[in-house]
Design an enzyme around this catalytic site. Structure first.
Site, short mmCIF file in Angstrom:
data_model
loop_
_atom_site.label_atom_id
_atom_site.label_comp_id
_atom_site.label_asym_id
_atom_site.label_seq_id
_atom_site.Cartn_x
_atom_site.Cartn_y
_atom_site.Cartn_z
N HIS A 106 -22.22 26.91 3.55
CA HIS A 106 -22.29 28.24 4.14
C HIS A 106 -23.05 28.10 5.46
O HIS A 106 -24.16 27.54 5.48
CB HIS A 106 -23.08 29.20 3.25
CG HIS A 106 -22.37 29.68 2.02
ND1 HIS A 106 -21.78 28.84 1.11
CD2 HIS A 106 -22.14 30.94 1.55
CE1 HIS A 106 -21.24 29.55 0.14
NE2 HIS A 106 -21.44 30.84 0.37
N HIS A 166 -17.98 32.27 -5.81
CA HIS A 166 -19.12 31.85 -6.63
C HIS A 166 -18.85 32.37 -8.03
O HIS A 166 -18.79 33.59 -8.23
CB HIS A 166 -20.42 32.44 -6.09
CG HIS A 166 -20.69 32.07 -4.66
ND1 HIS A 166 -21.55 31.05 -4.31
CD2 HIS A 166 -20.22 32.57 -3.49
CE1 HIS A 166 -21.58 30.94 -2.98
NE2 HIS A 166 -20.79 31.85 -2.46
N HIS A 202 -13.40 30.25 -1.62
CA HIS A 202 -14.81 30.65 -1.52
C HIS A 202 -15.09 31.70 -2.60
O HIS A 202 -14.89 32.89 -2.39
CB HIS A 202 -15.08 31.20 -0.12
CG HIS A 202 -16.52 31.50 0.17
ND1 HIS A 202 -17.08 31.40 1.42
CD2 HIS A 202 -17.54 31.90 -0.63
CE1 HIS A 202 -18.36 31.72 1.38
NE2 HIS A 202 -18.66 32.04 0.12
N GLU A 230 -23.17 32.87 8.49
CA GLU A 230 -22.98 34.17 7.82
C GLU A 230 -24.05 35.11 8.41
O GLU A 230 -23.73 36.08 9.08
CB GLU A 230 -23.15 34.02 6.30
CG GLU A 230 -22.99 35.32 5.51
CD GLU A 230 -23.24 35.17 4.01
OE1 GLU A 230 -23.90 34.18 3.60
OE2 GLU A 230 -22.78 36.05 3.24
N1 HPA Z 1 -24.06 33.66 0.83
C1 HPA Z 1 -25.02 32.80 0.47
N2 HPA Z 1 -25.27 32.48 -0.78
C2 HPA Z 1 -24.52 33.03 -1.74
C3 HPA Z 1 -23.52 33.93 -1.44
C4 HPA Z 1 -23.27 34.25 -0.08
O1 HPA Z 1 -22.40 35.05 0.28
N3 HPA Z 1 -22.98 34.28 -2.63
C5 HPA Z 1 -23.63 33.62 -3.60
N4 HPA Z 1 -24.57 32.86 -3.07
ZN ZN Z 2 -20.55 32.56 -0.54
#
Ligand code: HPA
Ligand code: ZN
Length: 336
Positions: free
Chosen positions: A198, A20, A18, A201
């Site tokens: 995702h 980006h 994970h 979160e």
């Molecule tokens: N969450 C959602 N979108 C994202 C994140 C994240 O932690 N990092 C980069 N884009």
């Molecule tokens: Zn992320």
């Protein structure tokens, strides 16, 4: 004791699942690329950029994250960005990385898809040749944009599908449930791509259900809020679903108030296949080992937790079975 455990964690081969790539843009590189490309940024120094990295929630962070991307203009920029991440994570003994990129973050501001992906892919092949690190590329759809835009991105990706392992779903979670992307995920699946998203979160457990049932994900990114629903936890355990957990990110975005309250250890105790990842390391305060250090200290993890986390990272990866077995055997050979 913690020093020994930290050395042990460092020595273990690990996979990052994970990450980006745009979130690995360090303030120094942001500043230098702004100069190199003549891009106006509202910061006069690297220090000012660093000071701007304060967030109280996901949207706060995303606003700065998209602004930071504006300096990425050429294939060389994407190459430099990716190479810097691969070199840095290699120092933490990350042996395999499955890297997200956000093509819409670039095409939306006029940087062609091909520029971004070419630079990234060249760096990935170089890491394989130069230091034997394996990688996969995951193309994310921005969930605050309509599903139609995701379909356009999937179309643009067609000539590059040999280089793309999976599609993912990121950006502002609340108000943009997985169900919004059911059709494009189905289309991606039919093209042979793996699926991740995702969920949980900031969004509720229902979003995790939707990711499982409607998107039919192969892996869950974050998933923290799944713990609010016991049935959902049992389902994730039963499905052997890997969760890509990001401790420092969770702390910086207020998903957890204190690292001592982080659910990682609880996830392992519940039998969930949890892994440790850095998400956006330049924004959240660290790479793979910084994340390990934070949880080892705060949650009092022992040798067996740490070995399990390393093993989970390969078990949950999209590597072929033979390579997974080889990495798991290598982990067994490291003694604490
Ligand atoms: N969450 C959602 N979108 C994202 C994140 C994240 O932690 N990092 C980069 N884009
Ligand atoms: Zn992320």
């Amino acid at each position: 004791m913690t020093t020994d455990l930290l050395a042990f964690a460092r020595q273990l081969p690990k996979a990052e699942l994970h990450l980006h790539i745009e979130g690995s843009l360090e303030p120094e590189m942001l500043f230098n690329l702004a100069k190199r490309n003549n891009v106006d940024i509202p910061f006069k120094s690297v220090e000012e950029i660093r000071n701007a990295y304060q967030f109280s929630n996901l949207q706060d962070f995303l606003d700065i994250y998209y602004q930071g991307m504006s300096v990425l203009q050429t294939e060389e920029d994407f190459f430099d960005l990716t190479m810097a991440y691969l070199n840095r994570s290699r120092a933490d003994n990350v042996r395999h990385a499955e890297i997200f990129f956000d093509p819409q973050g670039h095409t939306e501001r006029g940087v062609p898809f091909n520029i971004a992906i070419s630079g990234i892919i060249t760096a990935l092949s170089m890491a394989k040749v130069q230091f034997g690190m394996t990688t996969k590329l995951i193309m994310c759809f921005l969930r605050h944009l309509p599903e139609g835009a995701a379909f356009e991105t999937l179309k643009e990706a067609e000539p590059w599908l040999d280089h793309i392992e999976a599609v993912g779903l990121d950006s502002s979670e609340v108000g943009h449930p997985p169900s919004k992307f059911e059709n494009v995920f189905k289309a991606a699946r039919e093209q042979g791509l793996k699926l991740v998203a995702h969920a949980g979160e900031e969004g509720p457990p229902d979003y995790v259900y939707e990711a499982l049932e409607l998107l039919k994900i192969d892996r869950l990114d974050h998933g923290n809020r799944a713990l609010e629903d016991e049935k959902l936890v049992q389902r994730l355990v039963g499905a052997n679903m890997t969760l890509t957990v990001c401790p420092l990110s969770n702390l910086k975005l207020g998903v957890v108030k204190d690292m001592r309250q982080h659910p990682l250890k609880k996830m392992l105790d519940l039998g969930l296949c949890a892994t440790v990842n850095s998400d956006d390391p330049s924004y959240f305060g660290g790479y793979m080992m910084d994340n390990f250090e934070a949880v080892i200290d705060a949650l009092d993890l022992d040798e067996s937790h740490i070995r399990t986390l390393a093993k989970n990272s390969f078990t949950g990866s999209f590597l072929p079975e033979g390579q997974k077995r080889a990495q798991l055997a290598a982990i067994d050979m490291v003694s604490a």
